[in-house]
Design a protein around this motif. Structure first.
Motif, mmCIF file in Angstrom:
data_model
loop_
_atom_site.group_PDB
_atom_site.id
_atom_site.type_symbol
_atom_site.label_atom_id
_atom_site.label_comp_id
_atom_site.label_asym_id
_atom_site.label_seq_id
_atom_site.Cartn_x
_atom_site.Cartn_y
_atom_site.Cartn_z
ATOM 1 N N ILE A 194 45.210 17.437 68.508
ATOM 2 C CA ILE A 194 45.301 18.867 68.230
ATOM 3 C C ILE A 194 45.973 19.129 66.886
ATOM 4 O O ILE A 194 45.458 19.880 66.051
ATOM 5 C CB ILE A 194 46.023 19.589 69.378
ATOM 6 N N GLY A 195 47.123 18.512 66.648
ATOM 7 C CA GLY A 195 47.830 18.726 65.389
ATOM 8 C C GLY A 195 47.041 18.298 64.172
ATOM 9 O O GLY A 195 46.867 19.088 63.223
ATOM 10 N N PRO A 196 46.542 17.068 64.122
ATOM 11 C CA PRO A 196 45.779 16.637 62.949
ATOM 12 C C PRO A 196 44.540 17.485 62.661
ATOM 13 O O PRO A 196 44.242 17.791 61.503
ATOM 14 C CB PRO A 196 45.392 15.191 63.288
ATOM 15 N N VAL A 197 43.806 17.858 63.719
ATOM 16 C CA VAL A 197 42.602 18.667 63.499
ATOM 17 C C VAL A 197 42.974 20.055 63.001
ATOM 18 O O VAL A 197 42.374 20.582 62.053
ATOM 19 C CB VAL A 197 41.753 18.746 64.784
ATOM 20 N N ALA A 198 43.974 20.679 63.614
ATOM 21 C CA ALA A 198 44.390 22.011 63.178
ATOM 22 C C ALA A 198 44.845 21.983 61.723
ATOM 23 O O ALA A 198 44.485 22.867 60.918
ATOM 24 C CB ALA A 198 45.494 22.545 64.081
ATOM 25 N N ASP A 199 45.636 20.978 61.359
ATOM 26 C CA ASP A 199 46.094 20.880 59.972
ATOM 27 C C ASP A 199 44.925 20.716 59.009
ATOM 28 O O ASP A 199 44.891 21.340 57.934
ATOM 29 C CB ASP A 199 47.061 19.706 59.818
ATOM 30 N N ALA A 200 43.963 19.893 59.373
ATOM 31 C CA ALA A 200 42.823 19.660 58.484
ATOM 32 C C ALA A 200 41.985 20.921 58.313
ATOM 33 O O ALA A 200 41.563 21.253 57.189
ATOM 34 C CB ALA A 200 41.961 18.523 59.030
ATOM 35 N N LEU A 201 41.720 21.640 59.399
ATOM 36 C CA LEU A 201 40.946 22.872 59.309
ATOM 37 C C LEU A 201 41.670 23.906 58.455
ATOM 38 O O LEU A 201 41.049 24.619 57.653
ATOM 39 C CB LEU A 201 40.683 23.434 60.712
ATOM 40 N N MET A 202 43.000 23.989 58.605
ATOM 41 C CA MET A 202 43.780 24.938 57.816
ATOM 42 C C MET A 202 43.788 24.551 56.343
ATOM 43 O O MET A 202 43.658 25.407 55.464
ATOM 44 C CB MET A 202 45.198 25.027 58.370
ATOM 45 N N ASP A 203 43.968 23.269 56.068
ATOM 46 C CA ASP A 203 43.953 22.817 54.677
ATOM 47 C C ASP A 203 42.633 23.195 53.997
ATOM 48 O O ASP A 203 42.616 23.699 52.865
ATOM 49 C CB ASP A 203 44.148 21.303 54.602
ATOM 50 N N ALA A 204 41.528 22.933 54.688
ATOM 51 C CA ALA A 204 40.211 23.214 54.100
ATOM 52 C C ALA A 204 40.008 24.712 53.869
ATOM 53 O O ALA A 204 39.344 25.116 52.915
ATOM 54 C CB ALA A 204 39.112 22.663 55.005
ATOM 55 N N HIS A 213 57.019 34.306 60.034
ATOM 56 C CA HIS A 213 56.976 32.851 60.171
ATOM 57 C C HIS A 213 56.334 32.209 58.944
ATOM 58 O O HIS A 213 56.799 31.166 58.470
ATOM 59 C CB HIS A 213 56.206 32.475 61.437
ATOM 60 N N GLU A 214 55.288 32.827 58.426
ATOM 61 C CA GLU A 214 54.645 32.283 57.226
ATOM 62 C C GLU A 214 55.626 32.261 56.056
ATOM 63 O O GLU A 214 55.712 31.270 55.315
ATOM 64 C CB GLU A 214 53.424 33.123 56.868
ATOM 65 N N GLN A 215 56.390 33.333 55.899
ATOM 66 C CA GLN A 215 57.368 33.405 54.807
ATOM 67 C C GLN A 215 58.481 32.379 54.982
ATOM 68 O O GLN A 215 59.074 31.928 54.001
ATOM 69 C CB GLN A 215 57.931 34.820 54.716
ATOM 70 N N ALA A 216 58.738 31.993 56.242
ATOM 71 C CA ALA A 216 59.743 30.967 56.522
ATOM 72 C C ALA A 216 59.145 29.560 56.480
ATOM 73 O O ALA A 216 59.808 28.588 56.860
ATOM 74 C CB ALA A 216 60.388 31.220 57.881
ATOM 75 N N GLU A 217 57.878 29.467 56.046
ATOM 76 C CA GLU A 217 57.153 28.195 55.919
ATOM 77 C C GLU A 217 56.947 27.500 57.268
ATOM 78 O O GLU A 217 56.957 26.280 57.376
ATOM 79 C CB GLU A 217 57.851 27.262 54.924
ATOM 80 N N VAL A 218 56.769 28.319 58.299
ATOM 81 C CA VAL A 218 56.324 27.818 59.599
ATOM 82 C C VAL A 218 54.799 27.893 59.609
ATOM 83 O O VAL A 218 54.218 28.948 59.328
ATOM 84 C CB VAL A 218 56.893 28.657 60.758
ATOM 85 N N ARG A 219 54.138 26.786 59.935
ATOM 86 C CA ARG A 219 52.677 26.759 59.842
ATOM 87 C C ARG A 219 51.993 26.993 61.186
ATOM 88 O O ARG A 219 50.942 27.630 61.253
ATOM 89 C CB ARG A 219 52.222 25.410 59.281
ATOM 90 N N HIS A 220 52.573 26.487 62.250
ATOM 91 C CA HIS A 220 51.968 26.602 63.584
ATOM 92 C C HIS A 220 52.831 27.505 64.457
ATOM 93 O O HIS A 220 54.012 27.209 64.683
ATOM 94 C CB HIS A 220 51.850 25.224 64.239
ATOM 95 N N LEU A 260 42.738 36.049 60.527
ATOM 96 C CA LEU A 260 43.208 34.723 60.138
ATOM 97 C C LEU A 260 42.020 33.787 59.911
ATOM 98 O O LEU A 260 41.065 33.796 60.681
ATOM 99 C CB LEU A 260 44.115 34.131 61.216
ATOM 100 N N PRO A 261 42.055 32.941 58.882
ATOM 101 C CA PRO A 261 40.930 32.028 58.638
ATOM 102 C C PRO A 261 40.727 31.011 59.757
ATOM 103 O O PRO A 261 39.592 30.620 60.048
ATOM 104 C CB PRO A 261 41.318 31.321 57.334
ATOM 105 N N VAL A 262 41.825 30.564 60.378
ATOM 106 C CA VAL A 262 41.757 29.564 61.442
ATOM 107 C C VAL A 262 42.687 30.007 62.573
ATOM 108 O O VAL A 262 43.840 30.377 62.326
ATOM 109 C CB VAL A 262 42.180 28.161 60.943
ATOM 110 N N VAL A 263 42.187 29.976 63.805
ATOM 111 C CA VAL A 263 42.981 30.265 64.992
ATOM 112 C C VAL A 263 42.683 29.167 66.000
ATOM 113 O O VAL A 263 41.600 28.568 65.993
ATOM 114 C CB VAL A 263 42.636 31.646 65.589
ATOM 115 N N ALA A 264 43.646 28.859 66.881
ATOM 116 C CA ALA A 264 43.469 27.731 67.806
ATOM 117 C C ALA A 264 43.936 28.095 69.204
ATOM 118 O O ALA A 264 44.923 28.818 69.376
ATOM 119 C CB ALA A 264 44.245 26.515 67.298
ATOM 120 N N GLY A 265 43.242 27.571 70.203
ATOM 121 C CA GLY A 265 43.659 27.812 71.579
ATOM 122 C C GLY A 265 42.537 27.549 72.552
ATOM 123 O O GLY A 265 41.538 26.900 72.226
ATOM 124 N N ALA A 266 42.710 28.074 73.762
ATOM 125 C CA ALA A 266 41.711 27.927 74.810
ATOM 126 C C ALA A 266 40.742 29.108 74.765
ATOM 127 O O ALA A 266 40.764 29.926 73.842
ATOM 128 C CB ALA A 266 42.400 27.809 76.164
#
Length: 424
Positions: free
Chosen positions: A98-108, A191-198, A219-225
């Motif tokens: 979950i973490g690696p995929v979410a990070d990759a989608l957000m980076d892109a 949270h974004e301003q505090a550099e929280v990503r997830h 939001l460009p990317v959202v995650a969940g069920a």
């Protein structure tokens, strides 16, 4: 193109679950299996497209590569937002995916922050104070902790996700959610301003998920069920009345079950108790070289064609543990997938036109064996369990791909009975 939402799902039943959620929200939805290629086309005027992958339990680098390829294809189809759908039990290993995929989608996507919420209240999954509950139990205390590939022994979503990403993780609590979409947007910005990503959001009800959906629509990317996906769908300006889809094809009916979840075990027991023909596959015998597939097909041919049949490898936790002890976890799963994938192809070739499949990995094996690439999403038999329709070399096929934990105990008998009836 009218495509508003693109979605990547980490297994095939997850794909059908989230596609059903978009459809409930009034979005015309297509479901594609596997990474699309240049020849993959969507129906006209499609509002949502779901790409169902087999990325839940694959190596993290493979899961990332497939998810990024799906994201690029969804963008090429006009998707303004990509939703990363994972299981409502947050099934994952300590390393991912979950973490690696979410990070990759957000980076892109160039996204600085995203919101996670695996809540699915109709199925008893809720999030409170960042902890995942199954009905009134913490996930780690519930029967769902016994996932055969990814046992879930921790209920703290921030702790689970922090082990999978180098970025900061925080929680939006229920009081903030109850104050509405503007309050959630302000919390996300802080949270974004505090550099929280997830950011993990609490949600106890469908109303909470509607608030989160409205708050995350841009939001460009959202995650969940699937629950959060439905909330986003309802917030879409393109949402409208749900259209009727063709009812499932006539023909012989079968259930193939590989899931060992508590709910699938209930469903197989209920099917057997109803006096319907069922056969349990001997996985150890198959691994030893016995022709278990041939035996199952001979058994099928001997059954009354008017009755649905169940062929399964589902097993109670202690039986599953014994098989895994002899074969290993990976080999045991591979044996089940090979058996049921081969049987699916053979059964469809022998006239099965209504096929219900239980289990995410099993569904992936069946879809691959049948060579099905895309389906039309139809009506749900239970929440998150829709019928889908595909064309095969043997004719039209009605497919139900069921997550192991989903559906009422009588789903197998009820779904296959009602598909043969005329619409009321």
């Amino acid at each position: 193109m009218t495509l508003r939402i693109g979605c990547t799902a980490d297994d095939f039943t997850g794909g059908t679950d989230v596609a059903a959620a978009f459809r409930r929200a009034g979005l015309r939805t297509a479901l594609v299996f596997g990474v699309p290629d240049g020849a993959t086309a969507l129906p006209a005027d499609c509002d949502a497209a779901v790409v169902a992958l087999k990325s839940r339990s694959t190596p993290a680098d493979e899961a990332v590569a497939d998810s990024l390829a799906a994201q690029r294809w969804l963008w090429s189809q006009g998707a303004a937002q990509v939703y990363f759908k994972y299981c409502s039990t947050f099934d994952s290993t300590a390393q991912g995916n979950i973490g690696p995929v979410a990070d990759a989608l957000m980076d892109a996507a160039g996204a600085a922050v995203t919101l996670h919420c695996p809540a699915s209240p109709p199925n008893g999954r809720t999030v409170y104070q960042g902890h995942l509950f199954v009905h009134d139990q913490l996930l780690s205390d519930s029967p769902l902790r016994h996932h055969p590939l990814n046992p879930m022994t921790d209920s703290s979503l921030p702790r689970l996700l922090s082990a999978q990403t180098r970025h900061r993780v925080a929680v939006i609590d229920r009081p903030t959610v109850r104050r509405g979409a503007d309050a959630v947007r302000k919390a996300l910005l802080a949270h974004e301003q505090a550099e929280v990503r997830h950011v993990i959001a609490d949600a106890l009800t469908d109303e909470d998920l509607a608030v989160l959906g409205a708050a995350t629509l841009e939001l460009p990317v959202v995650a969940g069920a699937a629950g959060l996906a439905e909330g986003i769908g309802h917030a879409c300006p393109t949402a409208g009345p749900v259209t009727a889809e063709p009812r499932p094809s006539e023909g012989r009916a079968a259930v193939l079950a590989g899931s060992c979840s508590a709910r699938t075990l209930e469903q197989t027991a209920q099917f057997h108790a109803a006096g319907l023909p069922s056969l349990h596959l001997d996985v150890l015998a198959a691994a030893a070289g016995r022709d278990v597939t041939g035996e199952a097909l001979a058994w099928y041919e001997a059954q009354d064609p008017a009755l649905p049949v169940l062929i399964h490898a589902s097993a109670a936790p202690e039986e599953l543990a014994a098989v895994q002890a002899q074969l290993g976890v990976t080999e045991a799963a591979a044996q089940v997938e090979e058996l049921l994938g081969t049987l699916a192809s053979q059964l469809v070739g022998r006239g099965v036109r209504r096929l219900l499949v239980a289990g995410g990995e099993t569904s992936g094996a069946v879809i691959t064996a049948l060579g099905v690439r895309a389906v039309l999403v139809g009506e749900e038999a239970d929440p998150g369990v829709p019928w889908t329709y595909a064309a095969t070399e043997h004719g039209d096929l009605a497919l139900m791909l069921k997550s192991g934990n989903f559906g009422a105990p009588d789903l197998f008998t009820r779904a296959l009975r009602t598909t043969a009836e005329e619409p009321k």
